[in-house]
Structure formats: structure tokens, C-alpha cells
Design an enzyme around this catalytic site. Structure first.
Site, mmCIF file in Angstrom:
data_model
loop_
_atom_site.group_PDB
_atom_site.id
_atom_site.type_symbol
_atom_site.label_atom_id
_atom_site.label_comp_id
_atom_site.label_asym_id
_atom_site.label_seq_id
_atom_site.Cartn_x
_atom_site.Cartn_y
_atom_site.Cartn_z
ATOM 1 C CD GLU A 135 -2.770 -1.499 2.477
ATOM 2 O OE1 GLU A 135 -2.586 -0.749 3.185
ATOM 3 O OE2 GLU A 135 -3.276 -2.497 2.438
ATOM 4 C CD GLU A 137 -4.084 -8.075 1.689
ATOM 5 O OE1 GLU A 137 -5.117 -7.340 1.875
ATOM 6 O OE2 GLU A 137 -2.946 -7.793 1.653
HETATM 7 O O1 G3I Z 1 -2.663 -8.738 18.649
HETATM 8 C C1 G3I Z 1 -3.304 -7.985 19.523
HETATM 9 C C2 G3I Z 1 -4.070 -8.361 20.732
HETATM 10 O O2 G3I Z 1 -2.845 -8.491 21.509
HETATM 11 C C3 G3I Z 1 -5.054 -7.057 21.168
HETATM 12 O O3 G3I Z 1 -5.400 -7.731 22.375
HETATM 13 C C4 G3I Z 1 -5.882 -6.645 20.188
HETATM 14 C C5 G3I Z 1 -6.744 -5.714 20.517
HETATM 15 O O4 G3I Z 1 -5.977 -4.503 20.355
HETATM 16 O O5 G3I Z 1 -5.095 -6.216 19.016
HETATM 17 C C6 G3I Z 1 -4.230 -7.190 18.361
HETATM 18 O O6 G3I Z 1 -3.897 -6.856 17.223
HETATM 19 C C7 G3I Z 1 -4.651 -6.679 16.151
HETATM 20 C C8 G3I Z 1 -4.129 -7.535 15.006
HETATM 21 O O7 G3I Z 1 -4.963 -7.338 13.936
HETATM 22 C C9 G3I Z 1 -4.239 -8.946 15.208
HETATM 23 O O8 G3I Z 1 -5.541 -9.254 15.303
HETATM 24 C C10 G3I Z 1 -4.561 -5.234 15.670
HETATM 25 O O9 G3I Z 1 -5.365 -4.364 16.863
HETATM 26 C C11 G3I Z 1 -5.420 -5.006 14.349
HETATM 27 O O10 G3I Z 1 -5.167 -3.767 14.022
HETATM 28 C C12 G3I Z 1 -4.884 -5.907 13.342
HETATM 29 O O11 G3I Z 1 -5.675 -5.737 12.382
HETATM 30 C C13 G3I Z 1 -5.188 -6.373 11.060
HETATM 31 C C14 G3I Z 1 -4.981 -5.166 9.987
HETATM 32 O O12 G3I Z 1 -4.240 -5.737 8.811
HETATM 33 C C15 G3I Z 1 -3.611 -4.057 10.641
HETATM 34 O O13 G3I Z 1 -2.564 -4.822 10.987
HETATM 35 C C16 G3I Z 1 -6.239 -7.259 10.522
HETATM 36 O O14 G3I Z 1 -6.356 -8.304 11.269
HETATM 37 C C17 G3I Z 1 -5.777 -7.626 9.109
HETATM 38 O O15 G3I Z 1 -6.816 -8.353 8.500
HETATM 39 C C18 G3I Z 1 -5.415 -6.587 8.490
HETATM 40 O O16 G3I Z 1 -4.807 -6.796 7.181
HETATM 41 C C19 G3I Z 1 -4.643 -5.857 6.030
HETATM 42 C C20 G3I Z 1 -3.444 -6.491 5.241
HETATM 43 O O17 G3I Z 1 -2.249 -6.586 6.171
HETATM 44 C C21 G3I Z 1 -3.100 -5.298 4.285
HETATM 45 N N1 G3I Z 1 -4.307 -5.188 3.106
HETATM 46 C C22 G3I Z 1 -5.579 -4.530 4.163
HETATM 47 C C23 G3I Z 1 -6.039 -5.711 5.058
HETATM 48 C C24 G3I Z 1 -7.286 -5.366 5.597
HETATM 49 O O18 G3I Z 1 -7.106 -4.271 6.377
#
Ligand code: G3I
Length: 330
Positions: free
Chosen positions: A125, A240
């Protein structure tokens, strides 16, 4: 991994721990249907290098070990992104420091999985949602500290670390009709052309394909983009795929049919022009999807963006993927 001789492309999905370890029906679904997996978050900076200089691969290893046990390939996601960065990266104070940090991260992570992870989303991105040109890059600590050179730098370090790995740039909002989506296609094409002309080791473009069900697919614009990427000698993969159904009717049968139809429209263009060697969905079952983080439905019903429902049963979207996977092969 080349598509198997019997299919047009490898199918895969983003997977997540701890579910992959603890949820047996989920494990069985992934093992049965996936040729490829990509860790949804376990290879992101926040997971791998939460503390500066301290690398923790436990979660990523859990995904890789699962894949190895089941003879499944692994994609890596992602090495240079504006998001999912640990807070300490804000403390980098110079270009030299940022380059050292980026290089150490890529060499450590790509080096650990050399020969195992055969394909990487090196840069994820790179553009804002309505880029004015290929020089209008999304704000990030990498852009601020290193400048636009962070992009070729990331590719070059990844290639030096694992010359056999296939290296991709990955972007969303490439498929839709509308000026801002055309701007993103044009900007991405311009950047990729620049990288190829400068002999940067890039092998392909990942189209994320988070298909918003209420947006129109720009078939002509998408075809032109795909032809241009292919003419540069680059692969196109779908990285994705899911269909964001928050604005679709509540009725499950109708909603699943509309989700499948939207994916069909998209894959008909992509598979007709670019022959992607891999198509991955961002998750495999509605039980584990990112979509409700940002796109909860007004009626609060669970989203249904993926090929299998929360009870691991195939939906019409899965049939669409299978159709394109085997079209012309049987
Ligand atoms: O692991 C922590 C956990 O310890 C904590 O309790 C919880 C609550 O804050 O957060 C957890 O981390 C989360 C992580 O996913 C793992 O579940 C993050 O807050 C959350 O922001 C993160 O979201 C991910 C996001 O990318 C940001 O990395 C989504 O699951 C994931 O599906 C999404 O994937 C992205 C691709 O990387 C790039 N393209 C878009 C796609 C969708 O947004």
C-alpha cells in the site's frame, strides 16, 4: 509454487494464530483447500520486532510449521508498510538510522525463511487513496525518513537476502470505476514502470481485491492496467480477495449470491487478461475476517465476505473461485 498442472492458479488464504493451532475445523479447512497460506499478521513488524532489535518468530513459525506439515506453500506479508509498526519506529531520527533498521529487519526476516517463503509482499500500500501521481506516495515513517528510495531499497535487500524469492508490490482499490481508483491504477503503474526501468528486482504486482460490493468494477480500466503490468514482464496475483458485504441485503442466500456475482465479475477480468498464478482470499471462513473491524453492517448481522461460512461450509463464492481455477481444464 507454479500452479499445478490441473489448475489455472494456486488457491490460498490468509490465516491467523492462535486459531490455526486451536480451532481444529479451521485447521482441517485450511489443510484441505489451500495450496498457499499467508500469515494475516504474524510477519508484520508489530509481531516480529515489537521491541527494537528483538525478533520474535514464534507466531510466524507456527504458521510456517503448519504449512510444512501439510505440504502447503507460504507467502510473506509484509516488509515495508505504513501500518502495523511498533511505536519505537517513530524514534528513528535519521535516514541512515532508518535504512539500517529497514535493512536489518528485511535481512533477518527474509533470511530466516529463505527457501520456505517463496513470495513476499515487499512493499504494501505505497499510495494514498487518491494519489496525484506515482510520486504522491502515502505518508509513512519510511517515506519521511528515507524518501521514495525506501521502495527500491526494500526490494534490493530482499532480493540480496533470498535471490529465489518472488518479490511483489501490493495495493488495494485497483479494480473500481471512478477517478480516484483510476488515479491509483495510474500511480501504481507509473511506480512499477520506474522500478522495472531502474532494474529493481520486482517480479510482480499483488492486487489485494477487497471488493466493496456497492462499487462498480471498472472492467476496461482494470484490463488496461493488467495488460500494462503484464507487458512489463511482471506477474499479477490476487492477494487478499474478499467481498465487503456491509451494504448488501440481510437475506443470507441473496447476499451470498451477490457476493459470488461480484467476485465472478472481478475474476472474469483478471483471469481473462493476466492468468494469475495464485489467488488468495484474506481469510477463508467468515468466522475469522477483518471486515467487521471497519465495515460492520447497520443491521449488526455478521459479515459474509469469504468462501466458507463460519461453520466451514462452502458458499457460492467458493464455487466461483473453483470455476476460474479449473476453467478450460476439465
Ligand atoms: O494482537 C493484538 C492483541 O494482543 C490485542 O489484544 C488486540 C486488541 O487491540 O489487537 C491485536 O492486534 C490486532 C491484529 O490485527 C491481530 O489481530 C490489531 O489491533 C489490529 O489492528 C490488526 O488488524 C489487522 C490489520 O491488517 C492491521 O495489521 C487485520 O487483522 C488484518 O486483516 C489487516 O490486514 C490488512 C493487510 O495487512 C493489508 N491489506 C488490508 C488488510 C485489511 O485491512
Amino acid at each position: 509454487m507454479p500452479a499445478s498442472s490441473q489448475s489455472n492458479f494456486l488457491y490460498g488464504a490468509a490465516v491467523r494464530t492462535p486459531a490455526l493451532i486451536t480451532d481444529h475445523p479451521y485447521q482441517e479447512l485450511v489443510a484441505r483447500y489451500c495450496d498457499l497460506v499467508v500469515p494475516e499478521g504474524e510477519l508484520k513488524w508489530a509481531s516480529v520486532q515489537a521491541k527494537r532489535g528483538v525478533f520474535n518468530f514464534d507466531k510466524a513459525d507456527a504458521v510456517v510449521d503448519f504449512a510444512k506439515r501439510h505440504g502447503i506453500g507460504v507467502r510473506g506479508h509484509t516488509l515495508a508498510w505504513y501500518a502495523a509498526l511498533p511505536a519505537w519506529t517513530k524514534d528513528m531520527a535519521s535516514r541512515q538510522e532508518a535504512e539500517r533498521v529497514l535493512e536489518q529487519h528485511i535481512r533477518t526476516v527474509v533470511g530466516r525463511y529463505a527457501g520456505t517463503i517463496r513470495s513476499w509482499d515487499v512493499v504494501n500500500e505505497p499510495f494514498p487513496d487518491d494519489p496525484r501521481s506515482s510520486h504522491d506516495l502515502r505518508k509513512s515513517v519510511w517515506l519521511e525518513q528515507i524518501g521514495r528510495e525506501y521502495i527500491p531499497l526494500a526490494f534490493r535487500i530482499a532480493h540480496e537476502t533470498d535471490p529465489a524469492a518472488r518479490l511483489f508490490i501490493n495495493e488495494y482499490d485497483i479494480a473500481f470505476a471512478g477517478s480516484r481508483f483510476k488515479s491509483k491504477r495510474d500511480a501504481l503503474l507509473g511506480l512499477v514502470r520506474e522500478l522495472v526501468n531502474n532494474k529493481v528486482p520486482i517480479h510482480g504486482v499483488g492486487i489485494q481485491a477487497h471488493i466493496n460490493a456497492d462499487r462498480q468494477i471498472d472492467s476496461v480500466g482494470l484490463q488496461e492496467f493488467l495488460h500494462a503490468i503484464s507487458s512489463l514482464g511482471l506477474e499479477v496475483i490476487v492477494t487478499e480477495l474478499d467481498v465487503i458485504d456491509f451494504s448488501l441485503p440481510a437475506d443470507i442466500q441473496l447476499r451470498d449470491a451477490l457476493v459470488a456475482a461480484k467476485a465472478y465479475e472481478f475474476l472474469d477480468v483478471v483471469c481473462g487478461v493476466a492468468a494469475p498464478p495464485a489467488v488468495l482470499t484474506w481469510g477463508i471462513t467468515d468466522k475469522y475476517t477483518w471486515v467487521p473491524i471497519y465495515f460492520t453492517r447497520a443491521d449488526k448481522l455478521p459479515n459474509r465476505p469469504l468462501p466458507f461460512d463460519r461453520n466451514m461450509r462452502p458458499k457460492p463464492l467458493y464455487s466461483v473461485i473453483e470455476y476460474f481455477r479449473y476453467r478450460g481444464r476439465r
